[in-house]
Write a protein that holds these residues in place. Structure first.
Motif, PDB file in Angstrom:
ATOM      1  N   TYR A 159      37.738   0.033  74.880  1.00  0.00           N
ATOM      2  CA  TYR A 159      37.637  -0.551  76.208  1.00  0.00           C
ATOM      3  C   TYR A 159      38.889  -0.267  77.036  1.00  0.00           C
ATOM      4  CZ  TYR A 159      33.396  -3.410  76.226  1.00  0.00           C
ATOM      5  OH  TYR A 159      32.096  -3.839  76.261  1.00  0.00           O
ATOM      6  N   ARG A 175      40.050  -9.257  78.890  1.00  0.00           N
ATOM      7  CA  ARG A 175      39.180  -9.742  77.815  1.00  0.00           C
ATOM      8  C   ARG A 175      39.072  -8.749  76.666  1.00  0.00           C
ATOM      9  NH1 ARG A 175      33.689 -11.754  78.691  1.00  0.00           N
ATOM     10  NH2 ARG A 175      33.223  -9.640  79.407  1.00  0.00           N
ATOM     11  N   ALA A 176      39.247  -7.454  76.946  1.00  0.00           N
ATOM     12  CA  ALA A 176      38.874  -6.492  75.894  1.00  0.00           C
ATOM     13  C   ALA A 176      39.730  -5.237  75.849  1.00  0.00           C
ATOM     14  CB  ALA A 176      37.414  -6.072  76.100  1.00  0.00           C
ATOM     15  N   ALA A 179      40.107  -2.872  72.751  1.00  0.00           N
ATOM     16  CA  ALA A 179      39.133  -3.247  71.719  1.00  0.00           C
ATOM     17  C   ALA A 179      38.075  -2.155  71.587  1.00  0.00           C
ATOM     18  CB  ALA A 179      38.469  -4.568  72.077  1.00  0.00           C
ATOM     19  N   ASP A 181      34.419  -0.816  71.376  1.00  0.00           N
ATOM     20  CA  ASP A 181      33.141  -1.311  71.873  1.00  0.00           C
ATOM     21  C   ASP A 181      32.108  -1.315  70.750  1.00  0.00           C
ATOM     22  OD1 ASP A 181      30.932  -2.027  73.352  1.00  0.00           O
ATOM     23  OD2 ASP A 181      30.601  -0.003  74.151  1.00  0.00           O
ATOM     24  N   PHE A 185      30.875  -7.527  73.762  1.00  0.00           N
ATOM     25  CA  PHE A 185      31.007  -8.029  75.133  1.00  0.00           C
ATOM     26  C   PHE A 185      29.756  -7.745  75.968  1.00  0.00           C
ATOM     27  CE2 PHE A 185      35.414  -7.275  73.772  1.00  0.00           C
ATOM     28  CZ  PHE A 185      35.947  -8.529  74.016  1.00  0.00           C
TER      29      PHE A 185
END
Length: 371
Positions: A159, A175-176, A179, A181, A185
């Protein structure tokens, strides 16, 4: 049109109107300040995917379509001319402004856009699949005024952004970021803000809230815009079904190891301006104090590291705010006059973070290391 023909935009549209009425559904706006392969790949990806939103309506002779708008933003004459010649036979509307101001470029694009929905892309992105699903989602959810598309790093499943929340001290929480994927999310969660590299706004909402504030140039212009979208009575959501890949943070466009002092100036100035313009009640004052304490702490750390230009940048930002109090009050009065004054919606996008989080964020800002 983008529904099949690859002729010049104006010519193909005129020919198509002989049999049908063209309805622009989506306007894709690209603020461009470069002439390189990243920009060309951005345009190519848009041309490859915009046909997803094109279809003939069953009950009328109307055909919905997408339009592409490129705004050359501060390019010199030679590079701007190369862009013009490369786009000559492509269904793209090209505009030119002299200032290197992304916020102004996006506003210029929005003013000529005919679509119901405005999709903003950076010139180092690739539009992926799902734009048609984003349009259908917005059609079914009229209270969603804007959203962040799923923003991934080019060539990876990591992300770049799944939207941002905000703390009561006025700092954004991604938020991400970084991270992988894995679908974790993939939900239309409420978010406070997002990144302009891949965002969508209803055109009528964009105009209602006053568009992007051109005094920002860049940094915090998206949180300011999305804050006003929330205050207008609409929601901001993570629109995960639409995918955009972003070169920032990859080998194609590495993140600078040190923050430029001009970026420090704009980040400090614009963050404080955003809270002052849009904040309400006790939350406003808590955020203003939090922002002030945060930047004083960063200034101290810059001083320890001997980065005098960065220290001076924060002082300049403070001086700008003091010297432009009249302008800031006028901006705030406009927001209070035209948009809601309560902030009950903010509970949906607030998140708590401890001292260690703020320390880690400050260290990352000083050192340039990922956080």
């Amino acid at each position: 049109s983008l529904c099949g023909s690859t002729k010049d935009f104006g010519e193909s549209e005129k020919l198509f109107k002989v049999e049908t009425q063209m309805v622009v559904r989506v306007s894709i706006i690209i603020a461009n300040h470069r002439w390189d392969s990243l920009f060309k790949e951005t345009v190519k990806s848009v041309l490859n995917h915009t046909s997803e939103v094109c279809h003939r309506r069953n009950t009328t002779s109307e055909v919905e379509k997408a339009e592409i708008i490129v705004i050359n933003n501060g390019l010199d004459f030679d590079k701007a001319d190369r862009v013009r010649r490369w786009l000559k036979n492509k269904p793209v509307k090209l505009l030119q402004i002299q200032e290197g101001n992304p916020s102004k470029a996006r506003n210029v694009g929005a003013r000529v856009a005919r679509g119901k929905y405005l999709v903003f892309l950076d010139n180092d992105t690739k539009l992926g699949e799902g734009l048609d699903r984003v349009v259908k989602y917005l059609d079914r959810h009229p209270r969603v005024g804007a959203g962040q598309l799923k923003l991934l790093r080019i060539g990876s499943k990591k992300y770049d952004s799944a939207g941002e929340l905000v703390t009561l001290n006025g700092f954004l929480v991604e938020r991400a970021r970084e991270a992988k994927d894995e679908g974790q999310f993939d939900s239309d969660d409420a978010i406070f803000s997002g990144k302009g590299a891949g965002m969508v706004v209803r055109k009528d909402v964009f105009y209602k809230v006053g568009g992007l504030d051109e005094d920002y140039v860049y940094y915090w212009e998206e949180p300011d815009l999305f804050w006003r979208v929330w205050k207008s009575g609409y929601e901001v959501r993570f629109l995960w079904m639409g995918v955009v890949e972003h070169a920032y943070g990859t080998k194609l466009k590495p993140i600078p190891r040190e923050t430029d002092y001009q970026q420090v100036y704009l980040a400090c100035r614009n963050q404080a301006m955003t809270v002052f313009k849009n904040g309400e009640g006790l939350k406003k004052w808590q955020m203003l104090v939090g922002v002030a304490v945060g930047w004083v702490g960063l200034e101290f750390l810059f001083l320890i590291k001997g980065k005098i230009n960065h220290v001076w940048a924060i002082e300049r930002a403070t001086g700008w705010g003091i010297g432009n109090l009249g302008k800031l009050w006028r901006k705030r009065r406009w927001v209070k006059k035209h948009l809601m004054s309560d902030d009950n919606w903010m509970d949906k996008v607030l998140v708590k973070r401890g001292v260690s989080w703020y320390a880690g964020k400050a260290l990352a800002y000083i050192t340039g290391k990922p956080f």
